[in-house]
Design a protein around this motif. Sequence first.
Motif, PDB file in Angstrom:
ATOM      1  N   GLU A  28       1.238  -1.023  -0.181  1.00  0.00           N
ATOM      2  CA  GLU A  28       0.192   0.023   0.003  1.00  0.00           C
ATOM      3  C   GLU A  28       1.614   1.494  -0.175  1.00  0.00           C
ATOM      4  O   GLU A  28       1.948   0.999   0.537  1.00  0.00           O
ATOM      5  N   PRO A  29       0.713   2.952  -0.664  1.00  0.00           N
ATOM      6  CA  PRO A  29       1.120   3.413  -0.485  1.00  0.00           C
ATOM      7  C   PRO A  29       1.342   3.845   0.813  1.00  0.00           C
ATOM      8  O   PRO A  29       0.583   3.801   1.644  1.00  0.00           O
ATOM      9  N   GLY A  30       2.817   4.532   0.999  1.00  0.00           N
ATOM     10  CA  GLY A  30       3.408   4.799   2.478  1.00  0.00           C
ATOM     11  C   GLY A  30       4.569   5.177   2.326  1.00  0.00           C
ATOM     12  O   GLY A  30       4.617   5.666   1.495  1.00  0.00           O
ATOM     13  N   PRO A  31       5.110   4.623   3.533  1.00  0.00           N
ATOM     14  CA  PRO A  31       7.158   5.407   3.842  1.00  0.00           C
ATOM     15  C   PRO A  31       8.129   5.457   2.457  1.00  0.00           C
ATOM     16  O   PRO A  31       8.775   6.714   1.943  1.00  0.00           O
ATOM     17  N   LYS A  32       8.068   4.100   1.804  1.00  0.00           N
ATOM     18  CA  LYS A  32       8.533   3.821   0.859  1.00  0.00           C
ATOM     19  C   LYS A  32       8.400   4.575  -0.455  1.00  0.00           C
ATOM     20  O   LYS A  32       9.259   4.979  -1.022  1.00  0.00           O
ATOM     21  N   TRP A  33       6.919   4.710  -0.943  1.00  0.00           N
ATOM     22  CA  TRP A  33       6.933   6.006  -2.293  1.00  0.00           C
ATOM     23  C   TRP A  33       6.447   6.895  -1.567  1.00  0.00           C
ATOM     24  O   TRP A  33       6.957   8.058  -2.198  1.00  0.00           O
ATOM     25  N   ALA A  34       6.897   7.401  -0.133  1.00  0.00           N
ATOM     26  CA  ALA A  34       6.603   8.801   0.224  1.00  0.00           C
ATOM     27  C   ALA A  34       8.083   9.006  -0.322  1.00  0.00           C
ATOM     28  O   ALA A  34       8.429  10.390  -0.550  1.00  0.00           O
ATOM     29  N   GLY A  35       9.295   8.405  -0.071  1.00  0.00           N
ATOM     30  CA  GLY A  35      10.618   8.747   0.417  1.00  0.00           C
ATOM     31  C   GLY A  35      11.184   9.169  -1.253  1.00  0.00           C
ATOM     32  O   GLY A  35      11.716  10.037  -2.128  1.00  0.00           O
ATOM     33  N   LEU A  36      10.697   7.695  -2.042  1.00  0.00           N
ATOM     34  CA  LEU A  36      10.943   8.332  -3.441  1.00  0.00           C
ATOM     35  C   LEU A  36       9.859   9.545  -3.884  1.00  0.00           C
ATOM     36  O   LEU A  36      10.965   9.750  -4.493  1.00  0.00           O
ATOM     37  N   PHE A  37       8.848  10.046  -3.641  1.00  0.00           N
ATOM     38  CA  PHE A  37       8.698  10.736  -4.264  1.00  0.00           C
ATOM     39  C   PHE A  37       9.192  12.044  -3.850  1.00  0.00           C
ATOM     40  O   PHE A  37       9.702  12.793  -4.294  1.00  0.00           O
ATOM     41  N   HIS A  38       9.556  12.203  -2.642  1.00  0.00           N
ATOM     42  CA  HIS A  38      10.154  13.262  -2.543  1.00  0.00           C
ATOM     43  C   HIS A  38      11.848  13.306  -3.364  1.00  0.00           C
ATOM     44  O   HIS A  38      12.471  14.545  -2.713  1.00  0.00           O
ATOM     45  N   GLU A  39      12.948  12.546  -3.433  1.00  0.00           N
ATOM     46  CA  GLU A  39      13.366  12.861  -4.109  1.00  0.00           C
ATOM     47  C   GLU A  39      13.405  12.393  -5.345  1.00  0.00           C
ATOM     48  O   GLU A  39      14.281  13.321  -6.229  1.00  0.00           O
ATOM     49  N   TYR A  40      12.104  12.808  -5.896  1.00  0.00           N
ATOM     50  CA  TYR A  40      12.692  12.834  -7.590  1.00  0.00           C
ATOM     51  C   TYR A  40      12.012  14.140  -8.011  1.00  0.00           C
ATOM     52  O   TYR A  40      11.650  14.800  -9.072  1.00  0.00           O
ATOM     53  N   TRP A  41      10.624  14.561  -6.690  1.00  0.00           N
ATOM     54  CA  TRP A  41       9.831  16.135  -6.802  1.00  0.00           C
ATOM     55  C   TRP A  41      10.337  17.057  -7.604  1.00  0.00           C
ATOM     56  O   TRP A  41      10.311  17.650  -8.418  1.00  0.00           O
ATOM     57  N   PRO A  42      11.743  17.217  -7.084  1.00  0.00           N
ATOM     58  CA  PRO A  42      12.422  18.441  -7.633  1.00  0.00           C
ATOM     59  C   PRO A  42      12.582  18.718  -8.872  1.00  0.00           C
ATOM     60  O   PRO A  42      12.125  19.282  -9.772  1.00  0.00           O
ATOM     61  N   ASP A  43      12.749  17.579  -9.056  1.00  0.00           N
ATOM     62  CA  ASP A  43      13.144  17.503 -11.255  1.00  0.00           C
ATOM     63  C   ASP A  43      12.063  16.985 -11.847  1.00  0.00           C
ATOM     64  O   ASP A  43      11.521  17.999 -12.780  1.00  0.00           O
ATOM     65  N   TYR A  44      10.943  16.389 -11.000  1.00  0.00           N
ATOM     66  CA  TYR A  44       9.207  16.638 -11.657  1.00  0.00           C
ATOM     67  C   TYR A  44       9.022  17.513 -11.747  1.00  0.00           C
ATOM     68  O   TYR A  44       8.804  18.135 -12.842  1.00  0.00           O
ATOM     69  N   ARG A  45       9.137  18.552 -10.865  1.00  0.00           N
ATOM     70  CA  ARG A  45       8.567  19.714 -10.981  1.00  0.00           C
ATOM     71  C   ARG A  45       9.707  20.918 -11.147  1.00  0.00           C
ATOM     72  O   ARG A  45       8.487  21.606 -12.239  1.00  0.00           O
ATOM     73  N   ARG A  46      10.620  20.956 -11.820  1.00  0.00           N
ATOM     74  CA  ARG A  46      11.394  21.582 -13.301  1.00  0.00           C
ATOM     75  C   ARG A  46      11.232  21.920 -14.300  1.00  0.00           C
ATOM     76  O   ARG A  46      10.274  22.094 -15.650  1.00  0.00           O
ATOM     77  N   TRP A  47      10.430  20.332 -15.055  1.00  0.00           N
ATOM     78  CA  TRP A  47       9.730  19.984 -15.952  1.00  0.00           C
ATOM     79  C   TRP A  47       8.045  19.619 -16.328  1.00  0.00           C
ATOM     80  O   TRP A  47       7.864  19.681 -17.167  1.00  0.00           O
ATOM     81  N   TRP A  48       7.666  19.954 -14.976  1.00  0.00           N
ATOM     82  CA  TRP A  48       6.275  20.379 -14.881  1.00  0.00           C
ATOM     83  C   TRP A  48       5.677  21.974 -14.875  1.00  0.00           C
ATOM     84  O   TRP A  48       4.575  21.831 -15.325  1.00  0.00           O
TER      85      TRP A  48
END
Length: 325
Positions: free
Chosen positions: A11-31
């Motif tokens: 289920e969505p939890g701490p592993k996914w949250a950790g991935l999101f916060h790691e990847y989000w800066p790059d995805y935010r720039r793209w978005w």
Amino acid sequence: MPLWRAISEDEPGPKWAGLFHEYWPDYRRWWLREGDAARPSYLDSRRALATHMPEIVPIYDHLCELAGGGDQAARFLSFHIPPPYLSGCSQAIWPGREPVMVRNYDYAPNAFDSLILRTRWQGRTVMGVSDGLWGLVDGVNDAGLAVSLTFGGRRIVGEGFGVPIILRYVLQTCTTAEEAGAALARIPTHMSYNVTALDRKRRYLTAMLSPDRPAIVTHAAVATNHQENVEWVSHARFTATVERERFLLQRLTLHRDPEEKFIGAFLKPPLYSTAFAYGFGTLYTAVYRPRKGQMEVRWPGTTWTQSLSDFAEGVRHVEVPGVAV
């Protein structure tokens, strides 16, 4: 040397949250590359999801909470009218006694999750190669359905969803190729894509999706980077989409390669590409055996095997010819 990861979380939890916060800066720039105002509002985005893919809205809401509840993150996670992006890709069904789906994913290495993700959201086990941290560019589910995408080779951009979230929806809600085809024909896409589906009963189809015309659902066993006709001539020439399609059709009809030889052809020219400087290098070859719930991710000289029932988390440093260390 690219780093790949394999992560499992029921289920969505701490592993996914950790991935999101790691990847989000790059995805935010793209978005945001076309500006915040170019992207739909949160209300419009969630409303579009609820209209076209209501079954996965609870997953979306949960992921938005794990991402911190921010407006931009929630809009990004909807995949509704994202910035346009292009990829290469070849995919085919090898129609043996135990049919397999084989695909090359050709894209820019610095704009890629490099992540195999296994989930059991809403009770449905899904495994595949991640894009956007919950979308998928290929994958398989516990009903024995596998799907994969290629870019459709058209310039048109419209109002719809990025195709990785559509593949997530298909694997969350569909059990057969026929069901997948119906969903693919119904859900609006923002660009043109070809999606191939193979189920455990050996049935397969390829849906040619476009934002400006109805989907075309075919019995094609091969898809590259054009649809019925080549429309974007310069892109077709650069990616050799017609030549790759002909090569695969010959392997399936004139020569009828054995399975391993057929798969091996994806790791060599003309299917394998080293055009990484232009965003069209082959990042990996994937092999799906939906009846067995298995996938392999292959690179020259290296194979990573996973299964829905025996998924192994881990990390791989992969040497990809043409990608700088």
